[in-house]
Design an enzyme around this catalytic site. Structure first.
Site, PDB file in Angstrom:
ATOM      1  N   HIS A   1       0.824  -1.208   0.000  1.00 35.91           N
ATOM      2  CA  HIS A   1       0.000   0.000   0.000  1.00 35.91           C
ATOM      3  C   HIS A   1       0.859   1.259   0.000  1.00 35.91           C
ATOM      4  CE1 HIS A   1      -3.834  -2.180   1.447  1.00 35.91           C
ATOM      5  NE2 HIS A   1      -3.837  -2.012   0.152  1.00 35.91           N
TER       6      HIS A   1
ATOM      7  N   ARG B   1     -17.698  28.000   1.944  1.00 32.30           N
ATOM      8  CA  ARG B   1     -18.938  27.268   2.217  1.00 32.30           C
ATOM      9  C   ARG B   1     -19.215  27.252   3.708  1.00 32.30           C
ATOM     10  NH1 ARG B   1     -19.277  21.111   0.337  1.00 32.30           N
ATOM     11  NH2 ARG B   1     -18.017  20.755   2.192  1.00 32.30           N
TER      12      ARG B   1
ATOM     13  N   GLU C   1     -26.616  19.967  -4.897  1.00 24.86           N
ATOM     14  CA  GLU C   1     -26.145  18.645  -4.477  1.00 24.86           C
ATOM     15  C   GLU C   1     -27.291  17.661  -4.330  1.00 24.86           C
ATOM     16  OE1 GLU C   1     -22.581  18.943  -1.634  1.00 24.86           O
ATOM     17  OE2 GLU C   1     -24.049  20.325  -0.799  1.00 24.86           O
TER      18      GLU C   1
ATOM     19  N   ASP D   1     -22.134  14.666  -4.064  1.00 25.67           N
ATOM     20  CA  ASP D   1     -23.424  14.366  -3.436  1.00 25.67           C
ATOM     21  C   ASP D   1     -24.527  14.228  -4.477  1.00 25.67           C
ATOM     22  OD1 ASP D   1     -23.176  14.018  -0.627  1.00 25.67           O
ATOM     23  OD2 ASP D   1     -22.471  16.083  -0.528  1.00 25.67           O
TER      24      ASP D   1
ATOM     25  N   ARG E   1     -22.064   7.295  -1.166  1.00 24.40           N
ATOM     26  CA  ARG E   1     -20.701   7.624  -1.634  1.00 24.40           C
ATOM     27  C   ARG E   1     -19.626   7.078  -0.712  1.00 24.40           C
ATOM     28  NH1 ARG E   1     -20.214  14.184  -0.544  1.00 24.40           N
ATOM     29  NH2 ARG E   1     -17.993  13.855  -0.632  1.00 24.40           N
TER      30      ARG E   1
END
Ligand code: PEP
Ligand code: MG
Length: 837
Positions: free
Chosen positions: A459, A602, A696, A720, A730
Site C-alpha cells: 500500500h 462554504r 447537491e 453528493d 458515496r
C-alpha cells in the site's frame, strides 16, 4: 445450558496447549480453540460419533461434525500438506457417518517424521465462535479411551450456532475467484462484509483448509488465487442469502493491485558497481537529495495486567479510537478524491473489525495478559502468518497489520505518535513504512523513498506512485547504515541507489531533473494566465481548499480563484466550536493568502456521517438523508450566525462569496439570505457578499431556475448529486464502481441547472470531483458550466485541457450525450469525440 459433548483422544500421546504448537495459525487459534497431542500411536480415531464433513485432498487433515454442530478439525503433523498425501492412508470417505473410536486415518509417522517439522497433531473446534471448551485434558492420554476435552454450544450469543445449523447441513456452493490478485486484503474485506450482513455462519473451504468468512485474516490465510475454485458453506437462519452474497463477493472482478496505479515493471538487476545498492522499482523517477533515516520507535506496552475488566475496556476504547481516526482519514481522502488512500484505509478498517484478531486479543486478556501485550501478540501472530505465505502480495499486507498494531498500541498507552521529521526534499530511508507514516508527511518533504523491505505492490508503494515520488523498495538492510544528510542519487526507474555518485552522474541526473522541472514549470507559468477555449469562452479554473496553507498553494498553482473552501477544517478535531473572532481570523488569512483573488467559502457542512461530537447532533438511522449541510445550521442557529458574521466581518469581504451546502429548495436559501441581511444590518454593513447555493440534491437541480432568481451563482457538488441521484452511498466502497457522475441522469440535471441559471443570468460552476476529471471537462463546458474548481495541483493540466477545446463543438456534442443510457456509453463516446485525453 446445553449438554457438553465429550471428545475422546484421537491419538495416544501427551497433551499440549495450542500455544506450544510450532505453527502460528494453530498457536494463534486462527483455526479455532482446542488442544494438541504429541503422538505415540499412529491411527487417528474418531473422538465422537459424527459425519466426516471434510478430508483434505492430501489426507493429512479431517473434519468431523458432531450431532450438536461442533466441527472437530484434526490436523496430523505440522506442514504436512506439503507431503501431498504421502504417509497418510484414509480409512473413511467424506460424507461417511462414523462412530466414536472408529479408525479414520493411518499415519506412517516414521516416514512423516523425516519430512515434516513436527508430528504434533492438532484437534480444534473449527466453529469456536459458536462452541466453547468446557474442559481440557492435560498430561498423557490414550487413544479412544481418555477424554481429551468437553465442548458445548455457546449460549445466548449463538443464535446462528444452533446445532441444526452446521455448514455441511445447510447449503454449499462453489465460486470461481474473480479478483485479479486472489483473496488479498480488499477482496477479503468485501467477502467479510457480505458474510457479516446476514444471520448466518459462512466458511470457505480451499485446499484442505477452512476459514471463517467473517475473518479477513483467516480468508487471506487460505492463499486463494485468481481463478481458484472455492467451496462456500453456510448455515443459520439466513444461510441462503449469505451464501449468495459471499459467492458474489468471491466472483466479483477486481483488478490486480498493479492496475490501481500502474506499477512499473521490475527491471532486471543491473551489474552494480561499488557504492551502489539495487532494489525493486516501486515508483519511477530520478531524485538527488540528503538522506533522512527514519525508524519508528516501538510503541510502549505495559506488560503488567490490571483487573480483567480494565484491560478489556482499554482494548475496546483503543479499538474505537483507532476506528474513528481511520474513518476521519477515509473521509478526508474521499473529499480530496484520493481513491488510493481511501481504499487503503478501508482495508485497515476491515482488519480492525477482524473477529480472529480481536478474539485472539480478548482471549489473551482472559488469560491474564494486559491489553497492550494481548493485542501486540495477536497482531504479530497474524502478521507472521501473512509474512510466511508463499504470496508476496499477502506478505506485504502484513505491513498494514503492523500499521494497525502501532496505532492500537499507541491508543492503549495514550502516547503521542512520533511523526517522521524529514527536512524538505530528502531521500527518506527506512526499514519499512506504513501508510499512516506516509499519510502524515507533508507533500514537499520527500524527494524520494528507499525501503530496506517492502514490495512493489504494498500500500505504501501505491501511495508513492500516486504522489509521483520516486521510490525503491526491497533494497536490503545495508541502506539503513547510510549516514544521515549524505547526498545520494536515486535512480528508481533503473532500480539503483547511488550512495557515492560520481560528479558526471550527478550532473547528468541534475540535467534530467531540471529538464523535467522546466517542463512542469512551463505548464505552471501558463497556468498563471486565464484559460479560454479556442473560440474565446473564458473558463474560470478555481481551487478547492481547506485552509490558509492550501490557499497559498492554490495561488502558486495558478488558481483564478477559490471555488470551494470547506470550512469544516476549522471545526473538526477540537472540543468546542471556534469563536466568531477565531473564525474571522481564519477566513481573513485565507483571503490574504490569495493575493487579490476571490474565494467562495462554504458554510459548515457537517452532520450525517461527518461527525463533530461537540455539536451533539442526534443519532440518525439514515445520516445521508438527515440533519446535514445547511440543515445542521438551521438546527444550531447560533453556530450559523457566528459563521456568517465572521465572514461578513472580514476585510475586503467583496472578494468573499458565501456558499450554502445541501440546499433543497428556495425556502432554504431565503431563510439564510434573510438572516444574512439582518446580521449585516446589525453590523452596519451595507455591501453584502455574493450568496450562492450548492446543487447537491436532485430537487435543487430541478428547481435551479427558482434558486437562480435569488442566488448570485450556483455551484454543483457532483459528489453528493451523484450519490442522491443514483441512490448510491458515496461512502460505500462496494458501490463505488457505479458512482459515476458521467451518468446521463447526472448530465441531464447539470444541463437543467445551467438552463435554470441562464434564465436569470447567473453562472454555474462545478466543485465536486467531476471537475477534476479531464474526460468530463468538455462535457461540463458543453452543458454550460463556466467555472471548474479542483485540487490546486491539477490546475495547470486542466487549464491546458480547456485551451484545447472548442465551445461550439462541446455544446453540440454534449447534447447528444444526454440521449445515451449509461455512464459507460457516455465515457466511450466522450473519448471518441475528444480523443486527446
Ligand atoms: C460535493 O458533494 O460534490 C461537494 C463538493 O461537497 P463535499 O464533497 O464536501 O460533500
Ligand atoms: Mg457535498
Amino acid at each position: 445450558m446445553t449438554q457438553a459433548l465429550e471428545l475422546k483422544a484421537p491419538l495416544t500421546g501427551t497433551v499440549l496447549p495450542l500455544e506450544q504448537v510450532p505453527d502460528p495459525v494453530f498457536a494463534g487459534r486462527m483455526m479455532g480453540d482446542g488442544l494438541a497431542i504429541d503422538p505415540t500411536s499412529s491411527t487417528l480415531l474418531a473422538p465422537c460419533d459424527g459425519v466426516v464433513t471434510q478430508i483434505a485432498r492430501t489426507h493429512h487433515a479431517l473434519t468431523l461434525t458432531a450431532a450438536n454442530g461442533a466441527e472437530i478439525l484434526m490436523h496430523i503433523g505440522i506442514d504436512t500438506v506439503s507431503l501431498k498425501g504421502e504417509g497418510f492412508k484414509p480409512l473413511v470417505a467424506q460424507g461417511q457417518t462414523v462412530t466414536c473410536g472408529q479408525a479414520l486415518i493411518e499415519a506412517d509417522f516414521s516416514f512423516i517424521a523425516g519430512k515434516a517439522p513436527s508430528l504434533i497433531t492438532v484437534v480444534v473446534i473449527a466453529n469456536s465462535d459458536t462452541q466453547e471448551m468446557a474442559e481440557r485434558a492435560t498430561g498423557a492420554v490414550t487413544a479412544g479411551q481418555s477424554i481429551l476435552m468437553r465442548v458445548r454450544a455457546k449460549g445466548a450469543a449463538s443464535a446462528v450456532a444452533d446445532a441444526s445449523a452446521t455448514p455441511s447441513a445447510d447449503t454449499t456452493a462453489w465460486a470461481v475467484v474473480g479478483h485479479g490478485d486472489g483473496v488479498h486484503a480488499r477482496p477479503a474485506a468485501m467477502i467479510q462484509a457480505a458474510a457479516k450482513a446476514f444471520n448466518a455462519r459462512v466458511f470457505l473451504r480451499f485446499s484442505g483448509q477452512e476459514a471463517n468468512a467473517r475473518s479477513v485474516v483467516s480468508l487471506m490465510g487460505l492463499g486463494i488465487g485468481h481463478g481458484d475454485r472455492v467451496e462456500v458453506l453456510a448455515s443459520g437462519p439466513e444461510a441462503g442469502q449469505a451464501l449468495a452474497a459471499v459467492v458474489e463477493a468471491l466472483e466479483a472482478h477486481s483488478p490486480s493491485a498493479h492496475g490501481e496505479v500502474e506499477a512499473p515493471a521490475v527491471p532486471a538487476p543491473a551489474a552494480l558497481g561499488a557504492g551502489k545498492v539495487g532494489g525493486v522499482l516501486a515508483a519511477p523517477g530520478l531524485a538527488i537529495g540528503p538522506v533522512a533515516q527514519f525508524a519508528a520507535a516501538e510503541p510502549r506496552v505495559v506488560e503488567l495486567a490490571g483487573e480483567l475488566g480494565t484491560e478489556y475496556n482499554a482494548l475496546a476504547r483503543a479499538l474505537a479510537t483507532v476506528r474513528s481516526a481511520i474513518m476521519s482519514q477515509m473521509h478526508a481522502a474521499l473529499k480530496h478524491g484520493d481513491k488510493a488512500m481511501q481504499a487503503i484505509f478501508d482495508a485497515h478498517l476491515a482488519l480492525l473489525d477482524d473477529p480472529e484478531l480481536v478474539g485472539a486479543a480478548e482471549r489473551a486478556i482472559g488469560q491474564g495478559k494486559s491489553a497492550g501485550v494481548a493485542f501486540r501478540d495477536a497482531a504479530r501472530t497474524q502478521r507472521q502468518v501473512l509474512s510466511a505465505m508463499n504470496n508476496p502480495l499477502l506478505a506485504e499486507r502484513a505491513n498494514d497489520l503492523k500499521d494497525l498494531e502501532r496505532r492500537v498500541l499507541l491508543a492503549i498507552s495514550g502516547d503521542a505518535d512520533q511523526k517522521p521529521v524529514v527536512p524538505p526534499r530528502s531521500i527518506l530511508i527506512a526499514d519499512d513504512l506504513t501508510p499512516s507514516d506516509l499519510a502524515g508527511m507533508p507533500a514537499d518533504a520527500l524527494a524520494g523513498v528507499v525501503l530496506a523491505r517492502g514490495g512493489a505492490t504494498s500500500h505504501v508503494a501505491i501511495l508513492v506512485r500516486a504522489r509521483g515520488i520516486p521510490a525503491l523498495v526491497a533494497t536490503g538492510a545495508a541502506v539503513l547504515q547510510i549516514e544521515n544528510g549524505l547526498e545520494v542519487l536515486l535512480d528508481a526507474t533503473h532500480g539503483v541507489l547511488d550512495i557515492t555518485p560520481a560528479a558526471d552522474s550527478l550532473q547528468a541526473a541534475r540535467q534530467q531533473i531540471d529538464a523535467r522541472r522546466d517542463t512542469l514549470e512551463h505548464m505552471k507559468r501558463q497556468a498563471l494566465e486565464p484559460a479560454h477555449t479556442l473560440d474565446g469562452q473564458a473558463i474560470e479554473v478555481a481551487a478547492n481548499i481547506a485552509n490558509e496553507r492550501d490557499a497559498r498553494e492554490a495561488a502558486r498553482c495558478g488558481a483564478d480563484s477559490v471555488g470551494l473552501l470547506r470550512s469544516e477544517f476549522l471545526f473538526i478535531e477540537r472540543e468546542s466550536a471556534p469563536s466568531r473572532d477565531e473564525q474571522q481570523a481564519a477566513y481573513q488569512a485565507v483571503l490574504d493568502a490569495l493575493e487579490g483573488r476571490n474565494a467562495i467559502m462554504r458554510t459548515l457542512d457537517v452532520g450525517g456521517d461527518k461527525e463533530v461530537p461537540y455539536l451533539s447532533l442526534p443519532q440518525e438511522d439514515n445520516p445521508a438523508l438527515g440533519l446535514r449541510g445547511i440543515r445542521s445550521g438551521f438546527a444550531r442557529p447560533a453556530l450559523l450566525d457566528d459563521q456568517l458574521a465572521a465572514m461578513l466581518a472580514t476585510r475586503q469581504a467583496s472578494r468573499l462569496r458565501i456558499l450554502l451546502p445541501m440546499v433543497a429548495d428556495v425556502a432554504d436559501l431565503l431563510r439564510v439570505k434573510a438572516r444574512l441581511g439582518e446580521l449585516a444590518a446589525e453590523m452596519g454593513i451595507t455591501a453584502l457578499p455574493q450568496l450562492g447555493v450548492m446543487i447537491e440534491v436532485p430537487s435543487a437541480a430541478l428547481l435551479a431556475d427558482q434558486l437562480a432568481e435569488h442566488a448570485d451563482f450556483l455551484s454543483i457538488g457532483t459528489n453528493d448529486l451523484t450519490q442522491y441521484t443514483l441512490a448510491r452511498d458515496r461512502c460505500n466502497p462496494d458501490l463505488a464502481a457505479g458512482l459515476d457522475p458521467m451518468h446521463p441522469a447526472l448530465l441531464r440535471l447539470i444541463a437543467q441547472t445551467a438552463a435554470g441559471a441562464a434564465k436569470h443570468g447567473r453562472w454555474v460552476g462545478v466543485c465536486g470531483a467531476m471537475a477534476s476529471d479531464l474526460e468530463a471537462a468538455p462535457v461540463l463546458i458543453g452543458l454550460g458550466v463556466t467555472e471548474l474548481s479542483v485540487s490546486p495541483g491539477l490546475i495547470p493540466e486542466l487549464k491546458a485541457r480547456v485551451r484545447a477545446l472548442d465551445l461550439a463543438m462541446c455544446r453540440r456534442e454534449a447534447q447528444s450525450l444526454l440521449l445515451l443510457s449509461s455512464a459507460a456509453e457516455v465515457r466511450a463516446r466522450a473519448r471518441e469525440i475528444w480523443p486527446q485525453v
